[in-house]
Design a protein around this motif. Sequence first.
Motif, PDB file in Angstrom:
ATOM      1  N   GLY A  21       0.873  -1.185   0.000  1.00 20.72           N
ATOM      2  CA  GLY A  21       0.000   0.000   0.000  1.00 20.72           C
ATOM      3  C   GLY A  21       0.900   1.222   0.000  1.00 20.72           C
ATOM      4  N   ALA A  22       0.450   2.313  -0.605  1.00 18.48           N
ATOM      5  CA  ALA A  22       1.297   3.510  -0.655  1.00 18.48           C
ATOM      6  C   ALA A  22       0.496   4.735  -0.242  1.00 18.48           C
ATOM      7  N   LEU A  23       1.147   5.630   0.500  1.00 18.50           N
ATOM      8  CA  LEU A  23       0.549   6.933   0.826  1.00 18.50           C
ATOM      9  C   LEU A  23       1.451   8.018   0.264  1.00 18.50           C
ATOM     10  N   ILE A  24       0.840   8.991  -0.385  1.00 14.61           N
ATOM     11  CA  ILE A  24       1.600  10.050  -1.049  1.00 14.61           C
ATOM     12  C   ILE A  24       0.940  11.408  -0.769  1.00 14.61           C
ATOM     13  N   SER A  25       1.697  12.467  -1.053  1.00 12.92           N
ATOM     14  CA  SER A  25       1.093  13.804  -0.982  1.00 12.92           C
ATOM     15  C   SER A  25       1.344  14.600  -2.251  1.00 12.92           C
ATOM     16  N   GLY A  26       2.239  14.119  -3.112  1.00 13.35           N
ATOM     17  CA  GLY A  26       2.646  14.979  -4.220  1.00 13.35           C
ATOM     18  C   GLY A  26       2.824  14.252  -5.535  1.00 13.35           C
TER      19      GLY A  26
ATOM     20  N   LYS B 293       2.538  13.989   6.010  1.00 16.25           N
ATOM     21  CA  LYS B 293       1.887  14.102   7.321  1.00 16.25           C
ATOM     22  C   LYS B 293       2.530  13.095   8.277  1.00 16.25           C
ATOM     23  N   THR B 294       2.909  13.573   9.474  1.00 14.16           N
ATOM     24  CA  THR B 294       3.434  12.601  10.444  1.00 14.16           C
ATOM     25  C   THR B 294       2.274  11.718  10.909  1.00 14.16           C
TER      26      THR B 294
ATOM     27  N   LEU C  92       6.742   6.708  -5.961  1.00 16.18           N
ATOM     28  CA  LEU C  92       5.689   5.721  -6.208  1.00 16.18           C
ATOM     29  C   LEU C  92       5.904   5.082  -7.582  1.00 16.18           C
ATOM     30  N   GLN C  93       6.187   5.930  -8.583  1.00 14.41           N
ATOM     31  CA  GLN C  93       6.402   5.427  -9.942  1.00 14.41           C
ATOM     32  C   GLN C  93       7.582   4.456  -9.970  1.00 14.41           C
TER      33      GLN C  93
ATOM     34  N   GLY D  93      -3.094   5.980  -1.482  1.00 12.42           N
ATOM     35  CA  GLY D  93      -3.925   6.960  -0.778  1.00 12.42           C
ATOM     36  C   GLY D  93      -3.172   8.266  -0.647  1.00 12.42           C
ATOM     37  N   SER D  94      -3.925   9.342  -0.464  1.00 10.39           N
ATOM     38  CA  SER D  94      -3.293  10.652  -0.350  1.00 10.39           C
ATOM     39  C   SER D  94      -4.065  11.526   0.628  1.00 10.39           C
ATOM     40  N   ASP D  95      -3.371  12.521   1.164  1.00  7.83           N
ATOM     41  CA  ASP D  95      -4.059  13.516   1.995  1.00  7.83           C
ATOM     42  C   ASP D  95      -4.475  14.711   1.149  1.00  7.83           C
ATOM     43  N   LYS D  96      -4.147  14.654  -0.158  1.00  4.10           N
ATOM     44  CA  LYS D  96      -4.482  15.766  -1.052  1.00  4.10           C
ATOM     45  C   LYS D  96      -5.081  15.223  -2.339  1.00  4.10           C
ATOM     46  N   ALA D  97      -6.272  15.716  -2.681  1.00  6.92           N
ATOM     47  CA  ALA D  97      -6.961  15.192  -3.864  1.00  6.92           C
ATOM     48  C   ALA D  97      -6.200  15.495  -5.152  1.00  6.92           C
TER      49      ALA D  97
END
Length: 272
Positions: free
Chosen positions: A8-13, A136-137, A18-19, A38-42
Amino acid sequence: MNRKIRIGALISGGGSNLQAIIDACESGESDGEVVFVGSDKANAYGLQRAAKLGIPTFTVDYASIAQGIRESPENIAPPDDFNMNDLLSKQSIFPMDCDVEKIKIFMVIRAIAEAKLLEEMKPYPFDLLVLAGFMKTLTPYFIDRVNTDPHKPRIMNIHPSLLPAFAGTDGYRDTFRYGCKVGGCTVHFIDYGEDSGPIIGQRVFQIEENDTLDTVRKKGLKLEWEIYPECIRLFAEDRLKVVSLSHPLKNGRKKKRKVVKILPERREGDFR
Ligand code: GRF
């Protein structure tokens, strides 16, 4: 033969790490498959990269959760299984002189967002969670619900400096401004501190006189794209062992630190 791990991956930018991870999985360099992003930013571009490849994506908008609570603080509702004292006793990212009431509000807001993240992740069982530029921490609320076996951490992060130097949000900038002659990147497991978890792998590059912050970032990112898939491969091969080392201090006490041992490649017929 190794089992293909589910990542699973979490990203913001932008998601260039990820690539690199997706590419390494496709080429077989890392024995895994990315099962969600998943991301904290759409608007994180990495979400588009994933969607194009048919990888499920979701967003938990941290900013609007925090704003909603600021506008109507009376509606603040921590998750049912939230335990403030437990979190405060574990999390070690705050300066000593920080206002405790502010920390408490921060913790509740984060736990609300993290409960939503966990909910979104539920349909996609995973073996390893990679933070690939997720800005995000994570609080112990989230970490403990993912790391259910204390001996087997399974949240990895990539950080743009040679830790333990320059923890925080902009490691390349801090390295460059300090006048360092080398820079680097670090892959580590997450613990309750800020970029303080056991180190899995590091890469170093030279900083020359004519380098700029931009060229330093480029040199660093290029190495990130190599080292992250390598560390994931070691995880998939079950070669990362977290051990606790104890070192004597001058005052006679001992300091314990968790470190990662990289086990040798397994041969046919070996048991671990
Ligand atoms: C990388 O430099 C990573 O070390 C840091 O954030 C950046 C993310 O870049 N945590 P990208 O989104 O993977 O391109």
